[in-house]
Design an enzyme around this catalytic site. Structure first.
Site, short mmCIF file in Angstrom:
data_model
loop_
_atom_site.label_atom_id
_atom_site.label_comp_id
_atom_site.label_asym_id
_atom_site.label_seq_id
_atom_site.Cartn_x
_atom_site.Cartn_y
_atom_site.Cartn_z
N PRO A 145 1.72 -13.47 60.11
CA PRO A 145 1.01 -12.21 59.92
C PRO A 145 1.20 -11.31 61.15
O PRO A 145 0.84 -11.68 62.26
CB PRO A 145 -0.45 -12.65 59.78
CG PRO A 145 -0.38 -14.06 59.30
CD PRO A 145 0.83 -14.64 59.95
N PHE A 173 4.36 -15.79 53.76
CA PHE A 173 5.54 -15.44 52.96
C PHE A 173 6.58 -16.57 52.97
O PHE A 173 7.79 -16.30 53.00
CB PHE A 173 6.20 -14.14 53.46
CG PHE A 173 5.30 -12.95 53.56
CD1 PHE A 173 4.21 -12.81 52.71
CD2 PHE A 173 5.52 -11.97 54.51
CE1 PHE A 173 3.37 -11.71 52.79
CE2 PHE A 173 4.70 -10.85 54.60
CZ PHE A 173 3.61 -10.73 53.73
N ALA A 196 11.19 -13.36 76.15
CA ALA A 196 10.33 -14.15 75.27
C ALA A 196 11.09 -15.07 74.33
O ALA A 196 10.62 -16.17 74.01
CB ALA A 196 9.42 -13.21 74.48
N TYR A 252 18.47 -19.09 69.15
CA TYR A 252 19.91 -19.16 68.98
C TYR A 252 20.29 -19.98 67.75
O TYR A 252 21.27 -19.67 67.06
CB TYR A 252 20.54 -19.75 70.24
CG TYR A 252 20.21 -18.96 71.48
CD1 TYR A 252 20.85 -17.76 71.76
CD2 TYR A 252 19.22 -19.40 72.37
CE1 TYR A 252 20.53 -17.02 72.90
CE2 TYR A 252 18.89 -18.67 73.50
CZ TYR A 252 19.55 -17.49 73.75
OH TYR A 252 19.22 -16.74 74.87
N GLU A 261 23.19 -16.79 55.83
CA GLU A 261 22.02 -16.43 55.03
C GLU A 261 22.19 -15.05 54.41
O GLU A 261 21.83 -14.83 53.24
CB GLU A 261 20.76 -16.45 55.90
CG GLU A 261 19.50 -16.03 55.16
CD GLU A 261 18.25 -16.09 56.02
OE1 GLU A 261 17.17 -15.70 55.51
OE2 GLU A 261 18.34 -16.50 57.18
N ARG A 262 22.74 -14.12 55.15
CA ARG A 262 22.87 -12.76 54.64
C ARG A 262 24.00 -12.61 53.65
O ARG A 262 23.93 -11.76 52.75
CB ARG A 262 22.97 -11.79 55.83
CG ARG A 262 21.63 -11.67 56.52
CD ARG A 262 21.64 -11.08 57.90
NE ARG A 262 20.26 -11.07 58.42
CZ ARG A 262 19.95 -10.85 59.69
NH1 ARG A 262 20.91 -10.61 60.59
NH2 ARG A 262 18.68 -10.85 60.08
N GLY A 359 11.51 3.53 26.96
CA GLY A 359 10.20 2.88 26.93
C GLY A 359 10.26 1.37 26.85
O GLY A 359 9.38 0.68 27.37
N GLY A 383 15.98 -10.36 56.65
CA GLY A 383 16.15 -9.28 57.60
C GLY A 383 16.18 -7.96 56.85
O GLY A 383 17.04 -7.75 56.00
#
Length: 398
Positions: A145, A173, A196, A252, A261-262, A359, A383
């Site tokens: 979150p 998620f 970080a 890494y 993944e992409r 419709g 991503g």
């Protein structure tokens, strides 16, 4: 693909053939076998699973028993040792069913490869055979979150305590969050690291670990049969031996597999777009208005022609990237281009196809309504497309 039908110049263009440059006879045999499984075990029940919000756990076990999960895994660990093209075929055929089958691709082609590449021999022997046979389903737990795509800012912590890590935090998620037995959890092992991202690690958490629990099964706009959940860690204790790779190398590890993944994300979007356009062409030929099929109207022909062109361009670009990836080339920039453009194309196509249904496109009895809902997340997942454009710009020296 252009086919000559006779000795004259008459030709037909087959927009929906499954010919891909990476496909051999073995790939097509795999596709045929998988399609038979889908026809028998998936298609008759898929709408029921969409209503219930999950795919029964036993389906994954059946897929594993028949050799459809993790086809790339080395035979030493129970796999078939097949090339990446088989993963693309698996992704393509499951995507044709619907976006809710994403858990199969995430398990086989996104999460398990982390273990293959960075797991110790003991970890691979313990988990890989069960990942292949469907006894274990995996999930990757990155998003929290408030963090989204910013992995360096994760707040879930893992602190050493003797022979264990003690994990505290929340994830959200998480695809396969309900069904999975093994979670690859992104944590901070050094909250004070500078920069970080050097404090980020990946720890494998078994689903029955003390202190770990599943939160809500989330209700989604689309992809409803893909179980998506919150995960909660309250002093969850996990053996230090479940660390994937080294401490501080998690960022890494995750980046290393994002190219694949992409490609999978773009491939799934392509397959769904192909199915949407195929069904729409069939519909406009059958639907009558003002005494003739709406396929005879110029606007319909222009819309279909434009979408067919985009789909053909997407396939050419994607097939080229698949070949380069299978050769081990670094194509992060091009893959980022494919991910954003093909998923965005699929989203546009969903709206255009639904419009051609009129419709009836708004009625749940027509698959285009479900496709419209499913595809809304594709430019966000794996991503966001905005992140893809940032990557492209950076790699262009901007």
């Amino acid at each position: 693909m252009v086919k000559t039908t006779n000795s004259t110049t008459k030709t037909t263009f087959d927009l929906f053939n499954t010919d891909r440059p990476f496909c051999s006879q073995e790939h097509e045999m795999f596709r045929t076998s998988l399609r038979k499984f889908i026809e028998k075990e998936v298609n008759p029940y898929y709408e029921e699973w969409e209503d219930k919000g999950s795919i029964p756990r036993e389906i994954y076990k059946k897929m594993g028993e028949q050799g459809f999960l993790c086809p790339q895994v080395d035979p030493a660990y129970g796999g078939l040792g097949l090339d990446f093209g088989f993963n693309l075929v698996l992704s393509e055929e499951m995507s044709r069913v619907g976006g809710g089958t994403a858990g199969v691709t995430i398990h086989s082609s996104i999460v398990v490869p982390y273990l293959e590449a960075y797991g110790t021999e003991e970890q691979k022997k313990k988990y890989l055979p069960k990942c292949v046979n469907g006894e274990i389903l995996t999930a990757v737990a990155m998003t929290e979150p408030g963090t989204g795509s910013d992995l360096a800012s994760v707040r879930t912590t893992a602190v050493r305590d003797g022979e264990n890590y003690v994990i505290n935090g929340q994830k959200t998620f998480i695809t396969n969050g309900i069904n999975a037995e093994l979670f690859f959890v992104v944590v901070k092992t050094d909250p004070n690291a500078t920069p970080a991202h050097k404090g980020v690690s990946v720890i494998m958490v078994d689903g029955d670990s003390p202190g770990f629990s599943r939160g809500r099964k989330l209700k989604k706009l689309g992809m409803r049969s893909s179980d998506t959940a919150e995960l909660i860690f309250e002093d969850a204790r996990v053996p230090i031996s479940n660390l994937l790779g080294e401490e501080g190398k998690g960022f890494y590890i995750l980046m290393d597999k994002l190219q694949q993944e992409r490609i999978m994300a773009a491939n799934g979007a392509f397959a769904q777009a192909q199915e949407m356009l195929k069904s729409t062409i069939t519909y406009v030929k059958e639907r009558q208005a003002f005494g003739k099929p709406i396929s005879s109207f110029q606007n319909t022909q222009f819309e279909i022609s434009e979408m067919a062109t985009e789909l053909s361009m997407a396939r050419s670009f994607l097939d080229n990237l698949a070949n380069l990836h299978m050769k081990g080339e670094n194509i992060v920039t091009q893959v980022s281009m494919a991910k954003w453009w093909i998923t965005d194309m699929a989203r546009r196509m969903a709206a255009r196809c639904l419009q051609l249904y009129g419709g009836y496109g708004f009625m749940e009895e027509y698959p285009i309504a479900r496709r419209y809902r499913d595809i809304a997340v594709l430019p966000i997942a794996a991503g966001s497309n905005e992140i893809m454009k940032n990557i492209i710009a950076k790699n262009l020296g901007l």
